[in-house]
Design an enzyme around this catalytic site. Structure first.
Site, PDB file in Angstrom:
ATOM      1  N   GLY A  51     -15.503   3.049   3.760  1.00  0.00           N
ATOM      2  CA  GLY A  51     -14.177   3.604   3.515  1.00  0.00           C
ATOM      3  C   GLY A  51     -13.525   3.147   2.234  1.00  0.00           C
ATOM      4  O   GLY A  51     -12.345   3.392   2.020  1.00  0.00           O
ATOM      5  N   GLN A  52     -14.291   2.478   1.342  1.00  0.00           N
ATOM      6  CA  GLN A  52     -13.690   2.054   0.070  1.00  0.00           C
ATOM      7  C   GLN A  52     -13.444   3.279  -0.797  1.00  0.00           C
ATOM      8  O   GLN A  52     -14.354   4.094  -1.022  1.00  0.00           O
ATOM      9  CB  GLN A  52     -14.603   1.066  -0.670  1.00  0.00           C
ATOM     10  CG  GLN A  52     -13.947   0.515  -1.935  1.00  0.00           C
ATOM     11  CD  GLN A  52     -14.778  -0.559  -2.637  1.00  0.00           C
ATOM     12  OE1 GLN A  52     -15.911  -0.851  -2.254  1.00  0.00           O
ATOM     13  NE2 GLN A  52     -14.203  -1.141  -3.672  1.00  0.00           N
ATOM     14  N   HIS A  76     -10.193  -5.283  -3.257  1.00  0.00           N
ATOM     15  CA  HIS A  76      -8.834  -5.507  -2.742  1.00  0.00           C
ATOM     16  C   HIS A  76      -8.925  -5.924  -1.286  1.00  0.00           C
ATOM     17  O   HIS A  76      -9.714  -5.381  -0.517  1.00  0.00           O
ATOM     18  CB  HIS A  76      -7.965  -4.253  -2.897  1.00  0.00           C
ATOM     19  CG  HIS A  76      -8.609  -3.000  -2.417  1.00  0.00           C
ATOM     20  ND1 HIS A  76      -9.557  -2.324  -3.158  1.00  0.00           N
ATOM     21  CD2 HIS A  76      -8.463  -2.286  -1.270  1.00  0.00           C
ATOM     22  CE1 HIS A  76      -9.960  -1.257  -2.494  1.00  0.00           C
ATOM     23  NE2 HIS A  76      -9.312  -1.216  -1.319  1.00  0.00           N
ATOM     24  N   ASP A 106       0.847  -1.192   0.000  1.00  0.00           N
ATOM     25  CA  ASP A 106       0.000   0.000   0.000  1.00  0.00           C
ATOM     26  C   ASP A 106       0.884   1.245   0.000  1.00  0.00           C
ATOM     27  O   ASP A 106       1.891   1.310   0.711  1.00  0.00           O
ATOM     28  CB  ASP A 106      -0.930  -0.025   1.222  1.00  0.00           C
ATOM     29  CG  ASP A 106      -2.089   0.944   1.093  1.00  0.00           C
ATOM     30  OD1 ASP A 106      -3.230   0.477   0.999  1.00  0.00           O
ATOM     31  OD2 ASP A 106      -1.849   2.170   1.086  1.00  0.00           O
TER      32      ASP A 106
HETATM   33  P1  AMP Z   1      -9.775   1.352   0.340  1.00  0.00           P
HETATM   34  O1  AMP Z   1      -9.868   2.658   1.097  1.00  0.00           O
HETATM   35  O2  AMP Z   1     -10.220   0.154   1.110  1.00  0.00           O
HETATM   36  O3  AMP Z   1     -10.434   1.455  -1.021  1.00  0.00           O
HETATM   37  O4  AMP Z   1      -8.232   1.133   0.087  1.00  0.00           O
HETATM   38  C1  AMP Z   1      -7.537   1.695  -0.980  1.00  0.00           C
HETATM   39  C2  AMP Z   1      -6.085   1.618  -0.642  1.00  0.00           C
HETATM   40  O5  AMP Z   1      -5.350   1.781  -1.841  1.00  0.00           O
HETATM   41  C3  AMP Z   1      -5.607   2.696   0.316  1.00  0.00           C
HETATM   42  O6  AMP Z   1      -5.064   2.077   1.481  1.00  0.00           O
HETATM   43  C4  AMP Z   1      -4.567   3.463  -0.482  1.00  0.00           C
HETATM   44  O7  AMP Z   1      -3.483   3.887   0.303  1.00  0.00           O
HETATM   45  C5  AMP Z   1      -4.157   2.443  -1.518  1.00  0.00           C
HETATM   46  N1  AMP Z   1      -3.642   2.968  -2.774  1.00  0.00           N
HETATM   47  C6  AMP Z   1      -4.212   3.914  -3.560  1.00  0.00           C
HETATM   48  N2  AMP Z   1      -3.463   4.122  -4.652  1.00  0.00           N
HETATM   49  C7  AMP Z   1      -2.403   3.284  -4.558  1.00  0.00           C
HETATM   50  C8  AMP Z   1      -1.254   3.035  -5.378  1.00  0.00           C
HETATM   51  N3  AMP Z   1      -1.054   3.674  -6.537  1.00  0.00           N
HETATM   52  N4  AMP Z   1      -0.370   2.101  -4.957  1.00  0.00           N
HETATM   53  C9  AMP Z   1      -0.549   1.446  -3.800  1.00  0.00           C
HETATM   54  N5  AMP Z   1      -1.608   1.629  -2.985  1.00  0.00           N
HETATM   55  C10 AMP Z   1      -2.510   2.556  -3.361  1.00  0.00           C
END
Ligand code: AMP
Length: 114
Positions: A93-94, A100, A30
């Site tokens: 919180g998505q 994922h 992440d």
């Molecule tokens: P969610 O809030 O459950 O949708 O989680 C999305 C996650 O994706 C968050 O923890 C972000 O920090 C992570 N994220 C967003 N963009 C990237 C990226 N380019 N590379 C790695 N993680 C990312």
């Protein structure tokens, strides 16, 4: 899907620190880690949310958890414990609408989550 950041990570179009890539599942670190180890396991196939899962995705969802098990062992988390979370929808919180599985470990976790 052309406009999905996680599809672009899976295709290599956007860089990420990939730690596992096997059998239709990619796991990467992440960008904004919430624990000493914070990984995201995604299917290569674009599925927006848990609400979009169909019965024929069952094997793929199982593979996300098997990938989580494998990377948790690789990261030294298997014995001490780790948390897996999949947020569904905005109120949960998505923020990225490609399913994922978060894999978090390396510190004590609180319950209930915020
Ligand atoms: P969610 O809030 O459950 O949708 O989680 C999305 C996650 O994706 C968050 O923890 C972000 O920090 C992570 N994220 C967003 N963009 C990237 C990226 N380019 N590379 C790695 N993680 C990312």
């Amino acid at each position: 899907m052309t406009d999905c950041i996680f599809c672009k990570i899976a295709s290599g179009e956007i860089p990420a620190e990939i730690v596992h890539d096997n059998d239709g599942v990619v796991v990467f670190r992440d960008l904004n880690p919430q624990a000493p180890t914070h990984l995201l396991a995604i299917p290569r196939q674009h599925i927006a949310t848990i609400n979009d899962l169909e019965p024929d995705h069952a094997e793929l969802v199982g593979k996300l958890y098997l990938a989580a098990k494998a990377v948790a062992a690789d990261e030294g988390l298997a014995e001490r414990g780790y948390r897996t979370v999949m947020n569904c929808g905005e109120e949960a919180g998505q923020t990225v609408f490609h399913i994922h599985l978060h894999i978090l470990g390396g510190r004590p976790m609180q319950w209930p989550p915020g």
